[in-house]
Each structure stands twice: as structure tokens, then as C-alpha cells.
Design a protein around this motif. Structure first.
Motif, mmCIF file in Angstrom:
data_model
loop_
_atom_site.group_PDB
_atom_site.id
_atom_site.type_symbol
_atom_site.label_atom_id
_atom_site.label_comp_id
_atom_site.label_asym_id
_atom_site.label_seq_id
_atom_site.Cartn_x
_atom_site.Cartn_y
_atom_site.Cartn_z
ATOM 1 N N VAL A 56 0.756 -1.121 0.191
ATOM 2 C CA VAL A 56 0.028 0.061 -0.080
ATOM 3 C C VAL A 56 0.836 1.162 0.040
ATOM 4 O O VAL A 56 0.667 2.045 -0.662
ATOM 5 C CB VAL A 56 -0.847 -0.174 1.134
ATOM 6 C CG1 VAL A 56 -1.601 1.392 1.236
ATOM 7 C CG2 VAL A 56 -1.922 -0.925 1.078
ATOM 8 N N THR A 57 1.983 1.245 0.865
ATOM 9 C CA THR A 57 2.651 2.509 0.956
ATOM 10 C C THR A 57 3.395 2.771 -0.352
ATOM 11 O O THR A 57 3.641 3.891 -0.804
ATOM 12 C CB THR A 57 3.728 2.364 2.052
ATOM 13 O OG1 THR A 57 2.990 1.955 3.353
ATOM 14 C CG2 THR A 57 4.796 3.546 2.318
ATOM 15 N N ALA A 58 3.947 1.776 -0.982
ATOM 16 C CA ALA A 58 4.480 2.110 -2.414
ATOM 17 C C ALA A 58 3.604 2.717 -3.452
ATOM 18 O O ALA A 58 4.017 3.178 -4.595
ATOM 19 C CB ALA A 58 5.108 0.717 -3.055
ATOM 20 N N VAL A 66 13.525 15.052 -8.455
ATOM 21 C CA VAL A 66 12.550 14.264 -9.147
ATOM 22 C C VAL A 66 13.116 12.824 -9.495
ATOM 23 O O VAL A 66 12.733 11.932 -9.525
ATOM 24 C CB VAL A 66 12.136 15.097 -10.311
ATOM 25 C CG1 VAL A 66 11.048 14.182 -11.223
ATOM 26 C CG2 VAL A 66 11.231 16.376 -9.776
ATOM 27 N N ASP A 67 14.139 12.843 -10.169
ATOM 28 C CA ASP A 67 14.985 11.930 -10.673
ATOM 29 C C ASP A 67 15.405 10.840 -9.328
ATOM 30 O O ASP A 67 15.282 9.611 -9.790
ATOM 31 C CB ASP A 67 16.460 12.569 -11.347
ATOM 32 C CG ASP A 67 17.066 11.252 -11.755
ATOM 33 O OD1 ASP A 67 16.765 10.463 -12.943
ATOM 34 O OD2 ASP A 67 18.104 10.816 -11.405
ATOM 35 N N VAL A 87 14.307 5.582 -7.148
ATOM 36 C CA VAL A 87 14.196 4.738 -6.114
ATOM 37 C C VAL A 87 12.760 3.873 -6.445
ATOM 38 O O VAL A 87 12.761 2.567 -5.950
ATOM 39 C CB VAL A 87 13.952 5.494 -4.775
ATOM 40 C CG1 VAL A 87 13.382 4.548 -3.685
ATOM 41 C CG2 VAL A 87 15.555 6.159 -4.361
ATOM 42 N N ARG A 88 11.891 4.512 -7.100
ATOM 43 C CA ARG A 88 10.521 3.755 -7.203
ATOM 44 C C ARG A 88 10.604 2.998 -8.597
ATOM 45 O O ARG A 88 9.467 2.190 -8.989
ATOM 46 C CB ARG A 88 9.453 4.804 -7.370
ATOM 47 C CG ARG A 88 8.914 5.455 -6.201
ATOM 48 C CD ARG A 88 8.500 4.554 -5.028
ATOM 49 N NE ARG A 88 7.958 5.097 -3.755
ATOM 50 C CZ ARG A 88 6.730 5.455 -3.793
ATOM 51 N NH1 ARG A 88 5.933 5.187 -4.541
ATOM 52 N NH2 ARG A 88 6.458 6.184 -2.606
ATOM 53 N N GLY A 89 11.630 2.832 -9.059
ATOM 54 C CA GLY A 89 11.822 2.175 -10.481
ATOM 55 C C GLY A 89 11.031 2.362 -11.557
ATOM 56 O O GLY A 89 10.598 1.655 -12.334
ATOM 57 N N ALA A 132 5.988 11.746 -9.144
ATOM 58 C CA ALA A 132 6.749 10.738 -9.917
ATOM 59 C C ALA A 132 6.545 9.569 -9.419
ATOM 60 O O ALA A 132 7.252 8.299 -10.189
ATOM 61 C CB ALA A 132 8.269 11.325 -9.549
ATOM 62 N N ALA A 133 6.031 9.024 -8.226
ATOM 63 C CA ALA A 133 5.695 7.768 -7.743
ATOM 64 C C ALA A 133 4.782 7.100 -8.565
ATOM 65 O O ALA A 133 4.532 6.094 -8.007
ATOM 66 C CB ALA A 133 5.699 7.898 -6.043
#
Length: 251
Positions: free
Chosen positions: A90-92, A112-113, A118-120, A161-162
Motif C-alpha cells: 500500500v505504501t508503495a 525528481v530523478d 528509487v521507485r523504479g 513521480a511515484a
């Protein structure tokens, strides 16, 4: 570019996905710190679409509720059921923007990058995200040199971005000038139209009237009222909400 001039890049992101972690069911949620109860018996549901504005007096537990829903703190009692999904998953799929932006000591673009990496996510989206929030012309500038409104727009770009399904906003426009407020509202409204579920804490009644589909009103550590915005403002059902809308302090 001023805070008032906000380009919206319609091709900024992939089409919105169906919200896999919604609807949300919160049941008998409670939070205590030692012997102090700050939230108790909180019950409400959120459907996959829309913008919920969380309102209530200072100390009602609004920010703590967002942190509970985002998994930053654990409840003392009760359940938060994101359609049966576990907390890590959920957090992701969520993002949270605070009243005071938390930015890296790097350039605007690098902020932003970092999230994309980190989130792929597709790191080529960085430029489009900055264009979307009106900061592409400041990509190489240190983030610490941004104005308050620009810093908050960068925080929103990082959140988007996530590619979140749910976006939590904890008074993101507090203390900002009117042009910055409207620019941020437009970014949030655009995210909502793309299918991102918005949960937005505010004390600004004008903002709530402009943005809300429904109002979640907290008072005394609980939910005093949860209703459609179209019903809440003209005819609040709880005395606490009536007092609040009339400018009388409630606790």
C-alpha cells in the motif's frame, strides 16, 4: 516563470491505472500516546475516485490520520483495510506531501530523478514532470533556492513521480500567496482527473469548496461528520461542524 503561470503537460504520465488498493474501509481506528488518546472510534469509507478534504480544528488529529493511513505510524486499535492489501504494498502505491516540503540538497531535477530511480519508474519522465509543475526552467538550480510556492510544486512533482494511486496532502498551501495556492490546486485537480485519489487536509474553507467532493470533519479525536461537500457547507449535520463553519472554536 511566476507561480501564477502553470503549464499542464497532458502527456506527462502514462494513463491512470484502476485504483487497485481502493476502496478503503477504516473501522474503530484509535491512536494513543501513553495515556493520551488522540483518535478514537474512527470509522469511514473512501471510494476509488474523488477528492476528500479533511477538516477540523487544530488538534483534532487530521495530520495524524494521514500518517496512519500512509503507514508512517501504527494505530493503537482498529483496522485500515486497503482492499485487503498489506501495508508495504500500500505504501508503495501512495504519496504524501507535507505542509513544509522535505527536499534533497540537490538540484531541482535531481530531486525528481531520485524518486523516479528509487521507485523504479521511467527516469526520462523527469523533464515532463517539471514542465507539468512549471519548474523546467529551474531544473539545474539548487532546490534550496526555490520560493515557498515553487518548493511545494517540486514536492508535488516528486509525489507524482511515484505514480501514486492515492495522494495525501497535509495543508500543502498553508502560508502561500494566492497565486501559488491556485497553481497547486490546479496540479492536484489535474491529478484527480487522471484517477489519483486525493485526501487533502485544509483549514481553508474556500479551498475546500473549490476542491472537495466530500468532507471528512474531525472533532474531539473522532469523525463528527462525513458527507458530500454539496451537503456539508449549506447544511452540516453535526453541531461541531456548524460551530466550525460559523467561526466558533471547537475541540
Amino acid at each position: 516563470m511566476s507561480d501564477a503561470a502553470l503549464p499542464l503537460a497532458r502527456d506527462m504520465a502514462p494513463p491512470a491505472r484502476p485504483a487497485a488498493i481502493l476502496p478503503l474501509a477504516v473501522r474503530d481506528l484509535g491512536l494513543r500516546f501513553g495515556r493520551t488518546t488522540v483518535l478514537e472510534g474512527v470509522n469511514f469509507d473512501l471510494q476509488p475516485a474523488g477528492c476528500t478534504m479533511v477538516m477540523g480544528p487544530n488538534g483534532a488529529g487530521k495530520s495524524l490520520l494521514l500518517k496512519l493511513l500512509h503507514g508512517l505510524i501504527a494505530p493503537t486499535s482498529g483496522t485500515i483495510d486497503w482492499r485487503g492489501q498489506g501495508a508495504p504494498d500500500v505504501t508503495a502505491r501512495q504519496a504524501l506531501v507535507f505542509q513544509k516540503p522535505v527536499l534533497l540538497r540537490r538540484s531541482v531535477a535531481a530531486n525528481v530523478d531520485f524518486v523516479l530511480k528509487v521507485r523504479g519508474k521511467d527516469r526520462t519522465r523527469g523533464t515532463a514532470l517539471l514542465e507539468h509543475v512549471g519548474l523546467a526552467h529551474k531544473a539545474d538550480q539548487p532546490a534550496r533556492l526555490l520560493s515557498g510556492g515553487e518548493a511545494q510544486r517540486l514536492a508535488l512533482a516528486r509525489a507524482l513521480a511515484a505514480d501514486p494511486e492515492v495522494l495525501f496532502l497535509d495543508e500543502p498551501t498553508a502560508s502561500l500567496d494566492p497565486a501559488s495556492v491556485l497553481a497547486i490546486e490546479e496540479i492536484v485537480r489535474d491529478a484527480s482527473t487522471r484517477g489519483v485519489r486525493i485526501v487533502f487536509v485544509t483549514h481553508d474553507m474556500g479551498q475546500a469548496r473549490r476542491m472537495a467532493d466530500d468532507i471528512l470533519f474531525l472533532s474531539g479525536g473522532g469523525i463528527a461528520e462525513h458527507s458530500r461537500a454539496a451537503d456539508f457547507f449549506p447544511k452540516p449535520q453535526s453541531q461541531a461542524a456548524r460551530d466550525y463553519l460559523n467561526g466558533r472554536l471547537v475541540v
